[in-house]
Design a protein around this motif. Structure first.
Motif, PDB file in Angstrom:
ATOM      1  N   ILE A 124       4.435  13.359 -14.454  1.00 17.08           N
ATOM      2  CA  ILE A 124       5.102  12.382 -13.592  1.00 17.08           C
ATOM      3  C   ILE A 124       5.342  12.964 -12.204  1.00 17.08           C
ATOM      4  CG2 ILE A 124       7.215  11.056 -13.244  1.00 17.08           C
ATOM      5  CD1 ILE A 124       5.332   9.867 -15.288  1.00 17.08           C
ATOM      6  N   SER A 125       5.745  14.229 -12.148  1.00 16.89           N
ATOM      7  CA  SER A 125       5.932  14.885 -10.849  1.00 16.89           C
ATOM      8  C   SER A 125       4.610  14.946 -10.089  1.00 16.89           C
ATOM      9  CB  SER A 125       6.495  16.295 -11.044  1.00 16.89           C
ATOM     10  OG  SER A 125       7.779  16.256 -11.612  1.00 16.89           O
ATOM     11  N   MET A 126       3.523  15.201 -10.832  1.00 16.18           N
ATOM     12  CA  MET A 126       2.206  15.262 -10.213  1.00 16.18           C
ATOM     13  C   MET A 126       1.804  13.899  -9.651  1.00 16.18           C
ATOM     14  SD  MET A 126      -1.443  15.872 -12.033  1.00 16.18           S
ATOM     15  CE  MET A 126      -1.200  14.287 -12.827  1.00 16.18           C
ATOM     16  N   LEU A 127       2.085  12.818 -10.403  1.00  9.58           N
ATOM     17  CA  LEU A 127       1.768  11.476  -9.907  1.00  9.58           C
ATOM     18  C   LEU A 127       2.551  11.172  -8.638  1.00  9.58           C
ATOM     19  CD1 LEU A 127       1.629   9.383 -13.223  1.00  9.58           C
ATOM     20  CD2 LEU A 127      -0.295  10.047 -11.781  1.00  9.58           C
ATOM     21  N   ALA A 128       3.807  11.589  -8.622  1.00 14.31           N
ATOM     22  CA  ALA A 128       4.631  11.373  -7.429  1.00 14.31           C
ATOM     23  C   ALA A 128       4.065  12.156  -6.247  1.00 14.31           C
ATOM     24  CB  ALA A 128       6.074  11.795  -7.704  1.00 14.31           C
ATOM     25  N   GLU A 129       3.565  13.367  -6.503  1.00 15.84           N
ATOM     26  CA  GLU A 129       2.981  14.187  -5.437  1.00 15.84           C
ATOM     27  C   GLU A 129       1.687  13.564  -4.920  1.00 15.84           C
ATOM     28  OE1 GLU A 129       1.618  18.830  -4.614  1.00 15.84           O
ATOM     29  OE2 GLU A 129       2.369  18.238  -6.577  1.00 15.84           O
TER      30      GLU A 129
ATOM     31  N   GLN B 181      11.002   8.251 -11.286  1.00 16.00           N
ATOM     32  CA  GLN B 181      10.191   8.892 -10.248  1.00 16.00           C
ATOM     33  C   GLN B 181       9.538   7.871  -9.312  1.00 16.00           C
ATOM     34  OE1 GLN B 181       9.635  12.068  -9.504  1.00 16.00           O
ATOM     35  NE2 GLN B 181      10.498  13.172 -11.234  1.00 16.00           N
ATOM     36  N   ALA B 182       9.455   6.622  -9.745  1.00 15.55           N
ATOM     37  CA  ALA B 182       8.790   5.583  -8.964  1.00 15.55           C
ATOM     38  C   ALA B 182       9.692   5.087  -7.829  1.00 15.55           C
ATOM     39  CB  ALA B 182       8.403   4.422  -9.867  1.00 15.55           C
ATOM     40  N   HIS B 183       9.070   4.437  -6.841  1.00 17.14           N
ATOM     41  CA  HIS B 183       9.831   3.827  -5.748  1.00 17.14           C
ATOM     42  C   HIS B 183      10.587   2.593  -6.239  1.00 17.14           C
ATOM     43  CE1 HIS B 183       6.416   5.479  -2.987  1.00 17.14           C
ATOM     44  NE2 HIS B 183       7.313   6.394  -3.253  1.00 17.14           N
ATOM     45  N   ARG B 184       9.975   1.896  -7.195  1.00 20.10           N
ATOM     46  CA  ARG B 184      10.539   0.621  -7.659  1.00 20.10           C
ATOM     47  C   ARG B 184      10.293   0.469  -9.147  1.00 20.10           C
ATOM     48  NH1 ARG B 184       8.215  -5.152  -6.785  1.00 20.10           N
ATOM     49  NH2 ARG B 184       6.503  -4.062  -5.737  1.00 20.10           N
TER      50      ARG B 184
ATOM     51  N   ASN C 230       0.919  10.404  -5.034  1.00 20.34           N
ATOM     52  CA  ASN C 230       1.340   9.222  -4.288  1.00 20.34           C
ATOM     53  C   ASN C 230       1.742   9.587  -2.863  1.00 20.34           C
ATOM     54  OD1 ASN C 230       4.270   7.623  -3.728  1.00 20.34           O
ATOM     55  ND2 ASN C 230       2.499   6.317  -4.111  1.00 20.34           N
ATOM     56  N   GLU C 231       2.444  10.700  -2.726  1.00 17.91           N
ATOM     57  CA  GLU C 231       2.917  11.124  -1.404  1.00 17.91           C
ATOM     58  C   GLU C 231       1.788  11.720  -0.563  1.00 17.91           C
ATOM     59  OE1 GLU C 231       6.112  14.269   0.587  1.00 17.91           O
ATOM     60  OE2 GLU C 231       6.127  13.902  -1.574  1.00 17.91           O
ATOM     61  N   LYS C 232       0.985  12.609  -1.154  1.00 21.91           N
ATOM     62  CA  LYS C 232      -0.031  13.330  -0.383  1.00 21.91           C
ATOM     63  C   LYS C 232      -1.246  12.477  -0.056  1.00 21.91           C
ATOM     64  CE  LYS C 232       0.957  18.129  -1.630  1.00 21.91           C
ATOM     65  NZ  LYS C 232       0.429  19.384  -2.215  1.00 21.91           N
ATOM     66  N   LEU C 233      -1.676  11.638  -1.017  1.00 25.25           N
ATOM     67  CA  LEU C 233      -2.887  10.846  -0.823  1.00 25.25           C
ATOM     68  C   LEU C 233      -2.595   9.396  -0.459  1.00 25.25           C
ATOM     69  CD1 LEU C 233      -5.060  12.149  -3.833  1.00 25.25           C
ATOM     70  CD2 LEU C 233      -4.974  13.013  -1.482  1.00 25.25           C
ATOM     71  N   ASN C 234      -1.305   9.019  -0.490  1.00 28.10           N
ATOM     72  CA  ASN C 234      -0.892   7.635  -0.217  1.00 28.10           C
ATOM     73  C   ASN C 234      -1.566   6.657  -1.176  1.00 28.10           C
ATOM     74  OD1 ASN C 234       0.751   5.834   1.255  1.00 28.10           O
ATOM     75  ND2 ASN C 234      -0.984   5.187   2.505  1.00 28.10           N
ATOM     76  N   THR C 235      -1.781   7.108  -2.409  1.00 27.28           N
ATOM     77  CA  THR C 235      -2.398   6.265  -3.431  1.00 27.28           C
ATOM     78  C   THR C 235      -1.352   5.340  -4.046  1.00 27.28           C
ATOM     79  OG1 THR C 235      -3.987   8.013  -3.967  1.00 27.28           O
ATOM     80  CG2 THR C 235      -3.688   6.273  -5.603  1.00 27.28           C
ATOM     81  N   THR C 236      -1.654   4.062  -4.100  1.00 30.01           N
ATOM     82  CA  THR C 236      -0.770   3.095  -4.743  1.00 30.01           C
ATOM     83  C   THR C 236      -0.847   3.297  -6.253  1.00 30.01           C
ATOM     84  OG1 THR C 236      -1.256   1.535  -2.961  1.00 30.01           O
ATOM     85  CG2 THR C 236      -0.219   0.647  -4.955  1.00 30.01           C
ATOM     86  N   ILE C 237       0.298   3.443  -6.905  1.00 27.67           N
ATOM     87  CA  ILE C 237       0.333   3.704  -8.344  1.00 27.67           C
ATOM     88  C   ILE C 237       1.176   2.646  -9.043  1.00 27.67           C
ATOM     89  CG2 ILE C 237       0.991   5.332 -10.166  1.00 27.67           C
ATOM     90  CD1 ILE C 237       0.605   7.608  -8.162  1.00 27.67           C
TER      91      ILE C 237
ATOM     92  N   LYS D  90       0.841  -1.203   0.000  1.00 24.73           N
ATOM     93  CA  LYS D  90       0.000   0.000   0.000  1.00 24.73           C
ATOM     94  C   LYS D  90       0.873   1.248   0.000  1.00 24.73           C
ATOM     95  CE  LYS D  90      -3.729   2.355   2.452  1.00 24.73           C
ATOM     96  NZ  LYS D  90      -4.400   2.696   1.184  1.00 24.73           N
ATOM     97  N   GLY D  91       0.540   2.195  -0.887  1.00 23.99           N
ATOM     98  CA  GLY D  91       1.270   3.449  -0.972  1.00 23.99           C
ATOM     99  C   GLY D  91       2.514   3.395  -1.832  1.00 23.99           C
TER     100      GLY D  91
END
Length: 223
Positions: free
Chosen positions: A184-189, A210-213, A191-198, A33-34
């Motif tokens: 891509i920066s917006m998706l990363a934001e 930009q992704a964690h993995r 992901n961080e602000k809403l803890n949405t799994t992407i 999650k996240g």
């Protein structure tokens, strides 16, 4: 906490009368999650097929898919409900309806269950537009939006139902470099602000960073 798990996923397509093309071969994937995961791979490697299975748009031939503990490959599961409530989609083609404003396009998934959006849902749509910096285009129609603005509207629409996961299929494929970097920066934001799994499919190494993995789909399996 694990939010989704693919185990031993197999998918084949008939290629001509006698030849079978194995696209996914005993594929495994686990996402927490996240997490923000980028999937890379050459053209024809099966990235879109994998994303379609994750979005319950396509059934695997074999294997299991658990989403928040629910086996969505089992009989009797309402995949339409799962798609609308738990999964957000962002495609290359924004698929905005021209007769509706940006705000109305964002609220369309809500109308699958009710005749009109309530105040809480409208307020959340505006919150998403503020996060993605497009609140000023709320009452504009798709034909008046730039490509970057249309992409952001599509992302907001994918998030309006507060999905468990957001699936993005080459979300920057039709954008110039500047707009692509912004998305891509917006998706990363988000992901961080809403803890949405992407989970994002991309051919771009720069965007994938930009992704964690980053995982690579090759010969039907993730590496």
């Amino acid at each position: 906490m694990t939010i989704l798990k693919l185990f031993n996923i197999q998918k084949q397509f008939q290629d001509g009368e006698s030849h079978v093309n194995t696209v996914l071969n005993e594929l495994d994937l686990e996402v927490t999650k996240g997490e923000f995961v980028a999937i890379k791979g050459p053209s024809g490697s099966g990235k879109t097929t994998l994303l379609s299975i994750l979005g319950t748009l396509l059934n695997p031939d074999d294997g299991s898919y658990l989403l928040e503990g629910i086996d969505v490959t089992s009989q009797g599961v309402d995949k339409y409900k799962i798609r609308n409530e738990k999964i957000g989609f962002v495609f290359q083609d924004h698929q905005l309806l021209p007769q509706f404003s940006a705000l109305e396009n964002i609220l369309l998934p809500v109308l699958a269950y009710q005749s009109e959006a309530n105040k809480e849902q409208i307020d959340y749509a505006h919150q998403l537009m503020q996060i993605t910096k497009i609140d000023h285009v709320a009452h504009q129609y798709p034909q008046t939006l730039s490509g970057g603005e249309a992409s952001r509207v599509a992302v907001c629409r994918a998030l309006i139902m507060k999905p468990a996961i957001l699936l993005a299929d080459e979300p920057t494929g039709q954008l110039d470099i500047s707009n692509a970097q912004n998305i891509i920066s917006m998706l990363a934001e988000i992901n961080e602000k809403l803890n949405t799994t992407i989970i994002m499919v991309t051919h771009s190494e720069e965007m994938a960073q930009q992704a964690h993995r980053i995982v690579t789909l090759k010969n039907g399996v993730l590496q």
